[in-house]
Structures are given as C-alpha cells and as structure tokens.
Design a protein around this motif. Structure first.
Motif, PDB file in Angstrom:
ATOM      1  N   ALA A  39       0.892  -1.050  -0.088  1.00  0.00           N
ATOM      2  CA  ALA A  39      -0.029  -0.112  -0.127  1.00  0.00           C
ATOM      3  C   ALA A  39       1.054   1.123  -0.015  1.00  0.00           C
ATOM      4  CB  ALA A  39      -0.920  -0.087   1.201  1.00  0.00           C
ATOM      5  N   CYS A  40       0.532   2.241  -0.832  1.00  0.00           N
ATOM      6  CA  CYS A  40       1.282   3.520  -1.168  1.00  0.00           C
ATOM      7  C   CYS A  40       0.350   4.684  -0.978  1.00  0.00           C
ATOM      8  CB  CYS A  40       2.077   3.431  -2.202  1.00  0.00           C
ATOM      9  SG  CYS A  40       3.233   2.177  -2.681  1.00  0.00           S
ATOM     10  N   GLU A  41       0.886   5.564  -0.111  1.00  0.00           N
ATOM     11  CA  GLU A  41       0.191   6.726  -0.041  1.00  0.00           C
ATOM     12  C   GLU A  41       0.513   7.951  -1.330  1.00  0.00           C
ATOM     13  OE1 GLU A  41      -0.772  10.621   2.933  1.00  0.00           O
ATOM     14  OE2 GLU A  41       0.412   8.922   3.639  1.00  0.00           O
ATOM     15  N   LEU A  42      -0.390   8.481  -2.013  1.00  0.00           N
ATOM     16  CA  LEU A  42      -0.208   9.497  -2.983  1.00  0.00           C
ATOM     17  C   LEU A  42       0.099  10.768  -2.267  1.00  0.00           C
ATOM     18  CD1 LEU A  42      -0.321  10.202  -6.198  1.00  0.00           C
ATOM     19  CD2 LEU A  42      -2.819  10.923  -5.738  1.00  0.00           C
ATOM     20  N   ILE A  43       1.347  11.273  -2.801  1.00  0.00           N
ATOM     21  CA  ILE A  43       1.817  12.651  -2.097  1.00  0.00           C
ATOM     22  C   ILE A  43       2.109  13.779  -3.216  1.00  0.00           C
ATOM     23  CG2 ILE A  43       2.918  11.510   0.017  1.00  0.00           C
ATOM     24  CD1 ILE A  43       5.553  11.652  -1.375  1.00  0.00           C
ATOM     25  N   GLY A  44       1.969  13.345  -4.407  1.00  0.00           N
ATOM     26  CA  GLY A  44       2.266  14.218  -5.574  1.00  0.00           C
ATOM     27  C   GLY A  44       2.344  13.750  -6.868  1.00  0.00           C
ATOM     28  N   GLY A  45       3.132  14.486  -7.671  1.00  0.00           N
ATOM     29  CA  GLY A  45       3.247  14.211  -9.297  1.00  0.00           C
ATOM     30  C   GLY A  45       1.992  14.478  -9.996  1.00  0.00           C
ATOM     31  N   SER A  46       2.211  13.886 -11.345  1.00  0.00           N
ATOM     32  CA  SER A  46       1.116  14.124 -12.122  1.00  0.00           C
ATOM     33  C   SER A  46       1.237  13.021 -13.320  1.00  0.00           C
ATOM     34  CB  SER A  46       0.928  15.492 -12.775  1.00  0.00           C
ATOM     35  OG  SER A  46       2.204  15.683 -13.583  1.00  0.00           O
ATOM     36  N   ALA A  47       0.115  12.619 -13.924  1.00  0.00           N
ATOM     37  CA  ALA A  47       0.176  11.482 -15.033  1.00  0.00           C
ATOM     38  C   ALA A  47       1.078  11.520 -16.038  1.00  0.00           C
ATOM     39  CB  ALA A  47      -1.072  11.198 -15.629  1.00  0.00           C
ATOM     40  N   ALA A  48       1.934  10.630 -16.329  1.00  0.00           N
ATOM     41  CA  ALA A  48       3.028  10.820 -17.476  1.00  0.00           C
ATOM     42  C   ALA A  48       2.957   9.476 -17.836  1.00  0.00           C
ATOM     43  CB  ALA A  48       4.263  11.264 -16.792  1.00  0.00           C
ATOM     44  N   GLU A  49       3.465   9.370 -19.338  1.00  0.00           N
ATOM     45  CA  GLU A  49       4.052   8.252 -19.955  1.00  0.00           C
ATOM     46  C   GLU A  49       5.150   7.725 -19.564  1.00  0.00           C
ATOM     47  OE1 GLU A  49       3.212   7.801 -24.183  1.00  0.00           O
ATOM     48  OE2 GLU A  49       1.276   8.983 -24.066  1.00  0.00           O
ATOM     49  N   SER A  50       5.496   6.405 -20.054  1.00  0.00           N
ATOM     50  CA  SER A  50       6.865   5.923 -19.800  1.00  0.00           C
ATOM     51  C   SER A  50       7.315   4.846 -20.854  1.00  0.00           C
ATOM     52  CB  SER A  50       6.872   5.119 -18.327  1.00  0.00           C
ATOM     53  OG  SER A  50       6.230   3.877 -18.568  1.00  0.00           O
TER      54      SER A  50
END
Length: 205
Positions: free
Chosen positions: A150-161
């Motif tokens: 389980a991980c908590e969302l803290i930031g960033g934005s959608a991006a391809e890889s």
C-alpha cells in the motif's frame, strides 16, 4: 490453481539448473542438460512461447533456482485504485515489476509508481504476498511471488513511460481490461476489501 504439467515443467527445470550448477560429473551434466531440454519442450507444447524464447528464459540464470519477486504498488485516491496501461499487451495493471537488487520492496514500489505513472507516493504497509500459481494467471515459465504494498499518493502528475502508455484511477465497478499475467480481478477485489477494512491482516498463500 496452476496446471500440473506446468508445475512439473518448472520443477524439472529447477532440478536441472541446480544439477548443472553443482555436479562435477560429465555424464550427470549431460543428463541435466537433457532434463532442461525436456522441460523446455513441455513449455513449448502447452504455451504460446516458441523454443528460442523458452530456452532464453530457462538459461538466463545460473545457480540454485529461487522464485522471482514481482512487487506491485497499491495506490488508492478517493476510493479509486491507480492502474497503468502496459505497452506490452495494451491492458492495465498495478504499477510494478520485478524486484531490483539493492532496493527494499517498498523502495521498488515507490520507484515503479514514479517511473510508470508519473505520480509520487510513499510506501505505507504490506498488504499481501501471493504465490502466482495459486491464482488465475496465464501460464508462466517462472515461479513468482507477488508482493502487494500500500502506498500513499503525495504528488506528481500522470505521465507516460517506456513501458506504459497511460495511467488512471478506477473504481471497483469500472475496472479497465486487465493484464492478467500481472494482476487478476480477484486480486483487485481483495485489495478493495482491504482498503475498505484496514484491520484485515496481510494476506499470504
């Protein structure tokens, strides 16, 4: 449950790999090579893999064979779960992949989320350790343990890889087409159940 022929093929491969590693007898070495070839022929007969691919899978490691570890990040936001779209098959899975040497499982989960989705998370707790063969995945040449964190969302934005073409959060009743080699609907249902009731202890099988 895994089909018996697949279990046998992987056990034969494991015995052959250990034998090739430890034997000091030339004739035994030849026998272990024959065992490895037999396991490869079983895989070719019953899967979509061709012999060249199977031989590459079966000979790319040396030493005593152990299960591979697949780490998956479980990221909920507003009762929806984060998925990434795999370029390999055009279907969706949880961010994740093989465990990396030098990284803890939590660090792998955080890294995979960032690389595959663009989001930043912090690892919080272990949810499950699952044996691939106990679940309705397609046949795999590897014996795999799946670690769900389980991980908590803290930031960033959608991006391809390099490996993924899209990402998004989905509710339990609107799941996208799943990449079942990586994740199954029953496993997703389990994760939603744990999210709704955090008192559920980590699952293992």
């Amino acid at each position: 449950m895994e089909q018996k022929w697949l279990t046998w093929a992987k056990q034969i491969q494991s015995i052959a790999q250990a034998g090739l590693t430890y034997t000091q007898d030339h004739y035994d070495y030849e026998r272990y090579l024959e065992l490895r070839q037999l396991s490869a022929e079983m895989m070719e007969t019953y899967t979509e893999y061709d012999m060249k691919t199977i031989q590459q899978l079966f000979t790319n490691e040396t030493g005593y064979q152990t299960p591979k570890v697949d780490v998956r990040a479980v990221v909920f936001h507003e009762a929806k779960l984060l998925f990434v779209k795999e370029k390999a098959d055009g279907k969706w899975s949880l961010p994740g992949g093989w465990g990396d040497v030098g990284f803890t499982p939590g660090e792998v989960a955080v890294k995979e989320v960032r690389e595959e989705s663009g989001y930043l998370v912090e690892a919080r707790r272990l949810l499950a350790v699952l044996d691939h063969k106990q679940h309705p995945h397609p046949p795999s040449p590897y014996h795999i343990y799946k670690v769900m964190i389980a991980c908590e969302l803290i930031g960033g934005s959608a991006a391809e890889s390099i490996e993924t073409s899209d990402s998004g959060f989905f509710a339990q009743n609107e799941l996208p087409p799943l990449s079942t080699g990586r994740i199954t609907e029953s496993q997703i249902d389990m994760l939603f159940a744990i999210h709704k009731d955090p008192s559920i202890a980590p699952v293992f099988d």
